[in-house]
Design a protein around this motif. Sequence first.
Motif, mmCIF file in Angstrom:
data_model
loop_
_atom_site.group_PDB
_atom_site.id
_atom_site.type_symbol
_atom_site.label_atom_id
_atom_site.label_comp_id
_atom_site.label_asym_id
_atom_site.label_seq_id
_atom_site.Cartn_x
_atom_site.Cartn_y
_atom_site.Cartn_z
ATOM 1 N N UNK A 132 0.705 -1.303 0.280
ATOM 2 C CA UNK A 132 0.286 -0.052 -0.043
ATOM 3 C C UNK A 132 1.360 1.620 -0.078
ATOM 4 N N UNK A 133 1.191 2.137 -1.290
ATOM 5 C CA UNK A 133 1.784 3.196 -0.755
ATOM 6 C C UNK A 133 0.352 4.918 -0.484
ATOM 7 N N UNK A 134 0.279 5.444 0.535
ATOM 8 C CA UNK A 134 -0.889 6.464 0.262
ATOM 9 C C UNK A 134 0.131 7.767 -0.168
ATOM 10 N N UNK A 135 -0.482 7.981 -1.744
ATOM 11 C CA UNK A 135 0.521 9.103 -1.951
ATOM 12 C C UNK A 135 0.656 10.675 -1.409
ATOM 13 N N UNK A 136 0.083 10.802 -0.381
ATOM 14 C CA UNK A 136 -0.188 12.460 0.349
ATOM 15 C C UNK A 136 0.048 11.872 1.371
ATOM 16 N N UNK A 137 0.567 11.051 2.681
ATOM 17 C CA UNK A 137 2.353 11.277 3.343
ATOM 18 C C UNK A 137 3.350 10.951 2.294
ATOM 19 N N UNK A 138 3.358 9.598 1.661
ATOM 20 C CA UNK A 138 4.369 9.316 1.236
ATOM 21 C C UNK A 138 4.568 7.837 1.595
ATOM 22 N N UNK A 139 3.652 7.551 2.411
ATOM 23 C CA UNK A 139 3.773 6.132 3.531
ATOM 24 C C UNK A 139 3.512 4.668 2.607
ATOM 25 N N UNK A 140 4.602 3.615 3.128
ATOM 26 C CA UNK A 140 4.455 2.657 2.589
ATOM 27 C C UNK A 140 4.275 1.500 3.553
ATOM 28 N N UNK A 141 3.012 0.861 3.054
ATOM 29 C CA UNK A 141 2.719 -0.315 4.426
ATOM 30 C C UNK A 141 2.626 -1.713 3.125
ATOM 31 N N UNK A 142 3.074 -2.922 4.315
ATOM 32 C CA UNK A 142 2.247 -4.327 4.083
ATOM 33 C C UNK A 142 1.570 -4.776 4.060
ATOM 34 N N UNK A 143 0.471 -5.303 3.813
ATOM 35 C CA UNK A 143 -0.877 -6.283 4.142
ATOM 36 C C UNK A 143 -0.642 -7.159 3.905
ATOM 37 N N UNK A 144 -0.921 -8.232 4.534
ATOM 38 C CA UNK A 144 -1.066 -9.931 5.176
ATOM 39 C C UNK A 144 -2.741 -9.780 4.888
ATOM 40 N N UNK A 145 -3.621 -10.290 3.919
ATOM 41 C CA UNK A 145 -4.741 -10.420 4.019
ATOM 42 C C UNK A 145 -4.694 -12.277 4.330
ATOM 43 N N UNK A 146 -5.705 -12.758 5.237
ATOM 44 C CA UNK A 146 -5.055 -14.177 5.640
ATOM 45 C C UNK A 146 -6.079 -15.261 4.606
ATOM 46 N N UNK A 147 -5.922 -16.322 4.626
ATOM 47 C CA UNK A 147 -7.061 -17.436 3.742
ATOM 48 C C UNK A 147 -7.296 -17.486 5.127
ATOM 49 N N UNK A 148 -8.901 -17.583 5.284
ATOM 50 C CA UNK A 148 -10.171 -18.225 6.033
ATOM 51 C C UNK A 148 -9.598 -19.611 6.619
ATOM 52 N N UNK A 149 -9.558 -19.782 7.094
ATOM 53 C CA UNK A 149 -9.674 -21.330 7.841
ATOM 54 C C UNK A 149 -8.356 -22.136 8.280
ATOM 55 N N UNK A 150 -7.407 -21.013 8.471
ATOM 56 C CA UNK A 150 -5.939 -21.722 8.537
ATOM 57 C C UNK A 150 -5.622 -21.453 10.088
ATOM 58 N N UNK A 151 -5.590 -20.030 10.052
ATOM 59 C CA UNK A 151 -4.534 -19.892 11.174
ATOM 60 C C UNK A 151 -6.101 -18.768 12.132
ATOM 61 N N UNK A 152 -6.066 -19.484 13.642
ATOM 62 C CA UNK A 152 -7.054 -18.513 13.889
ATOM 63 C C UNK A 152 -6.739 -17.268 14.441
ATOM 64 N N UNK A 153 -7.486 -16.173 15.384
ATOM 65 C CA UNK A 153 -6.866 -14.663 15.609
ATOM 66 C C UNK A 153 -5.410 -15.115 16.405
ATOM 67 N N UNK A 154 -6.506 -16.078 17.187
ATOM 68 C CA UNK A 154 -4.954 -15.791 18.662
ATOM 69 C C UNK A 154 -3.611 -16.781 17.593
ATOM 70 N N UNK A 155 -3.413 -17.689 17.254
ATOM 71 C CA UNK A 155 -2.672 -17.538 16.294
ATOM 72 C C UNK A 155 -1.642 -16.517 16.087
#
Length: 345
Positions: free
Chosen positions: A46-69
């Motif tokens: 992700x790149x915010x063109x206003x602040x120049x900030x870069x972030x990497x997001x991970x969207x998890x596959x359902x049914x693999x890891x629980x929230x606690x994991x």
Amino acid sequence: MTQPMYDDAFLAKLEAGLRSALPFWGLPDATALKLLTISENATFRAHDPLSGRHVVFRVHRPGYHTRTEIESELAWLTALGRDGVVPTLTPVPKTDGTLIADIDDEGTTRHAVAFELVSGSEPAEGEDLPRWFRELGAINARLHAHARSWQPPAGFVRKRWDYDAMLGNVLLWGDWRAALGLTEEGRAILERTALVLRDLVADYGTAPDRFGLVHADMRVANLLVDGDRLSVIDFDDCGFSWYLYDFAAAISFVEHEPYIPQLQAAWIEGYRTVAPLPDEDCAILPVFIMLRRMLLTAWVASHAETPTAQAMGEAYTHGTVALARIFLARYDAGLPAAGNERAAS
């Protein structure tokens, strides 16, 4: 051919779901999203063109890891960063201080997390690779030392990567018997290999000096080189296993390559610059390599819709059988080494 799960409509839906979560991290609608990888999970930059900030997001596959994991993984990552153990990802909290957002995917909940961007590129095959495996060995030694001394927070839960989880009764990544293109002869060879592996890892045991919290997926796709720095990313599969399993995981999908002994020697050399590694432990490395190879053969079959699995195909199964023949010739005198299975390319 790409399976329907990963068609353009699916990826667009995934991106739209992530975009709905951007405000949790204070990112505006104008943020640009770029898909980096998709396998168990989807990773976006992700790149915010206003602040120049870069972030990497991970969207998890359902049914693999629980929230606690997932919370447990992030707790270890945070501790590794705080203690200066290894250059790695830094989790980015949401504006409310928590680390995980929920995304609704047509009634299915997906978890999303964010990390600071780590610079670098995947180390390439070639003469520099042993250099980076020497550094990786030192990193593994530090990680293992940290795992032995670290006190996880209450409620810490990660998967256990033991024989049962890989080839036994639990089968976290599917059954190797469903391997693509597996012949009747190949099945018999792998059946015997699985039994030999079961006995060998049982003999080696799970004493605290041999078994604990590991990364479990340090393949080159999860390494980043930037100048003289080697960073390790993607702790998504971290869990409890044999410490030496980390080397087997590091050579995922290339176990058959002729340069593997060179990488193994470099890894051992690097490890020993930080901590002792007895010869008797080094001698068990081929066992964990074969165990990992069979696990990945099951993964390719159970994740046939992913680009990684499609790139492996039936050739990977044939290569597994070829490696199993060599393995059995060393560890089980009851089976001849010769055979007609093709090696993986």
